[in-house]
Design a protein around this motif. Structure first.
Motif, PDB file in Angstrom:
ATOM      1  N   HIS A  71       0.790  -1.118   0.063  1.00 18.40           N
ATOM      2  CA  HIS A  71       0.402  -0.087  -0.323  1.00 18.40           C
ATOM      3  C   HIS A  71       0.906   1.156  -0.254  1.00 18.40           C
ATOM      4  O   HIS A  71       1.630   1.603   1.175  1.00 18.40           O
ATOM      5  N   HIS A 110      -5.335   5.688  -6.057  1.00 18.87           N
ATOM      6  CA  HIS A 110      -6.668   6.383  -5.317  1.00 18.87           C
ATOM      7  C   HIS A 110      -7.154   5.680  -7.024  1.00 18.87           C
ATOM      8  O   HIS A 110      -6.739   7.240  -7.909  1.00 18.87           O
ATOM      9  N   GLU A 159      -5.832   0.918  -5.529  1.00 15.69           N
ATOM     10  CA  GLU A 159      -7.086   1.492  -3.820  1.00 15.69           C
ATOM     11  C   GLU A 159      -8.339   1.935  -4.419  1.00 15.69           C
ATOM     12  O   GLU A 159      -8.310   2.900  -4.834  1.00 15.69           O
ATOM     13  N   HIS A 193     -12.208   2.008   2.216  1.00 10.70           N
ATOM     14  CA  HIS A 193     -10.878   1.212   0.372  1.00 10.70           C
ATOM     15  C   HIS A 193     -10.510   1.129   0.842  1.00 10.70           C
ATOM     16  O   HIS A 193     -10.221   0.068   1.835  1.00 10.70           O
ATOM     17  N   HIS A 235      -7.327   0.379   6.893  1.00 12.72           N
ATOM     18  CA  HIS A 235      -7.749   1.169   7.628  1.00 12.72           C
ATOM     19  C   HIS A 235      -9.301   1.101   8.494  1.00 12.72           C
ATOM     20  O   HIS A 235      -9.411   2.388   7.844  1.00 12.72           O
ATOM     21  N   ASP A 290       0.579   2.648   3.457  1.00 15.49           N
ATOM     22  CA  ASP A 290      -0.021   3.989   3.291  1.00 15.49           C
ATOM     23  C   ASP A 290       1.091   5.451   3.063  1.00 15.49           C
ATOM     24  O   ASP A 290       0.141   6.175   3.352  1.00 15.49           O
TER      25      ASP A 290
END
Ligand code: ZN
Ligand code: ZN
Length: 333
Positions: free
Chosen positions: A41, A73, A97, A108, A148, A210
């Protein structure tokens, strides 16, 4: 006790002795497999990261990772364009994502090893939105992971328990605003994980960066790389082997503790830590409802099955606070 003959014990406790022979851990041993460190990620300037894909992929290669998923994203950042970085020691796995929300709650879902861009999915319920995104990943033979859960305090145990066809859940995310540890009336991600495991959800916990910020200052309030990763025990460094091992729980998540070997025999789970300078180590074995079943010091820790456990997982912590989370080993009856 040591003066009592074994047959006297067997006569005295015939029923108590039975579960041990009837129950066992599913066998697993990392001996003979390779260990591959990776992050599943991370973001680039193709979405809201601050650096181009080439620079991000290079950061991970130069910092000892063997594989990386660029997960922008709702954008497919094709690693084929970075082929010059890939070699027999470093693999780029395509990903995305899938990013959406419902009633201001972010949903997500990461898509690993997908062949092309996937459209993010929307539904009228929170559960439906998660499920449709998970299913969109499965539809192209990718591997989903739910990201998350505490970001925006969006996904609690009630909704996570009902998601199907997902095996992976982030239990540590290096972004500063995702609330890994929970607070007040909201549980931390490890407690969420134990709750789900205790309610018969077979989920494996992953740690990720992330990462968004590769430029400027590296500071706790910035989403920098190098904070959380997984180390997969697989037969080789290729996407198929890594994905299969991930979904089988043949890996550990880490924020710094390195493991040498994991071994699950029918009656015992053994964790061997690779020591670093003069750090000290404690391994906790955790079971049903997050109960700590045993706490063992040193670089080798073993837990003998007592009977009655449904799963046992391990968490190694070093004297600096870094951790390794070993995946749950399930007890078959
Ligand atoms: Zn996210
Ligand atoms: Zn992200």
């Amino acid at each position: 006790m040591r003066f009592v003959q074994w047959w006297a014990l067997a006569l005295a406790f015939p029923i108590a002795a039975m579960p041990l022979s009837a129950q066992q851990f599913s066998r697993f041993d990392t001996q003979g497999l390779g260990w591959y460190k990776g992050n599943t990620h991370t973001h680039t300037s193709a979405s809201d990261g601050d650096s181009p894909p080439e620079q991000v992929a290079r950061w991970y290669k130069e910092h000892g990772y063997q594989f990386l998923v660029l997960s922008d994203h709702n954008v497919f950042t094709d690693p084929a364009a970075l082929a010059q970085l890939a070699d027999s020691t470093y693999l780029l796995i395509p990903g995305e994502e899938l990013t959406t929300s419902l009633a201001k709650k972010p949903v997500h879902v990461n898509a690993l090893n997908i062949p092309h861009a996937i459209k993010e999915q929307q539904d009228t319920t929170l559960l439906g939105t998660i499920q449709r995104n998970v299913d969109a990943v499965r539809a192209v033979s990718g591997v989903p992971h739910i990201n998350h859960p505490n970001f925006g305090w969006a996904l609690d145990t009630a909704v996570l328990a009902r998601v199907e066809r997902d095996r992976l859940l982030e239990i540590f995310n290096g972004h500063p605003t995702v609330h890994n540890r929970g607070g007040d009336d909201s549980p931390g991600l490890e407690a969420v994980w134990d709750w789900l495991l205790s309610h018969d959800r077979r989920l494996y916990g992953i740690a990720v960066d992330d990462a968004h910020h590769f430029q400027g200052e590296f500071a706790p309030d910035r989403a920098n790389p190098g904070r959380g990763w997984i180390v997969v025990a697989a037969s080789g460094l290729n996407a198929a082997a890594l994905m299969e091992a991930l979904e089988a729980g043949q890996f550990y998540a880490s924020t710094g503790v390195v493991l040498e070997r994991l071994q699950a025999e029918p009656g015992q789970l053994t964790v061997t830590i690779r020591p670093r300078s003069n750090f000290k180590y404690t391994t906790e074995f955790i079971g049903q409802d997050g109960a700590v079943l045993a706490r063992v010091g040193g670089v080798q820790a073993a837990y003998a099955l007592r009977g009655g456990e449904r799963y046992v997982r391990a968490r190694g912590t070093d004297s600096g606070g870094a951790m390794a989370w070993v995946q749950p080993v399930f007890v078959t009856r």
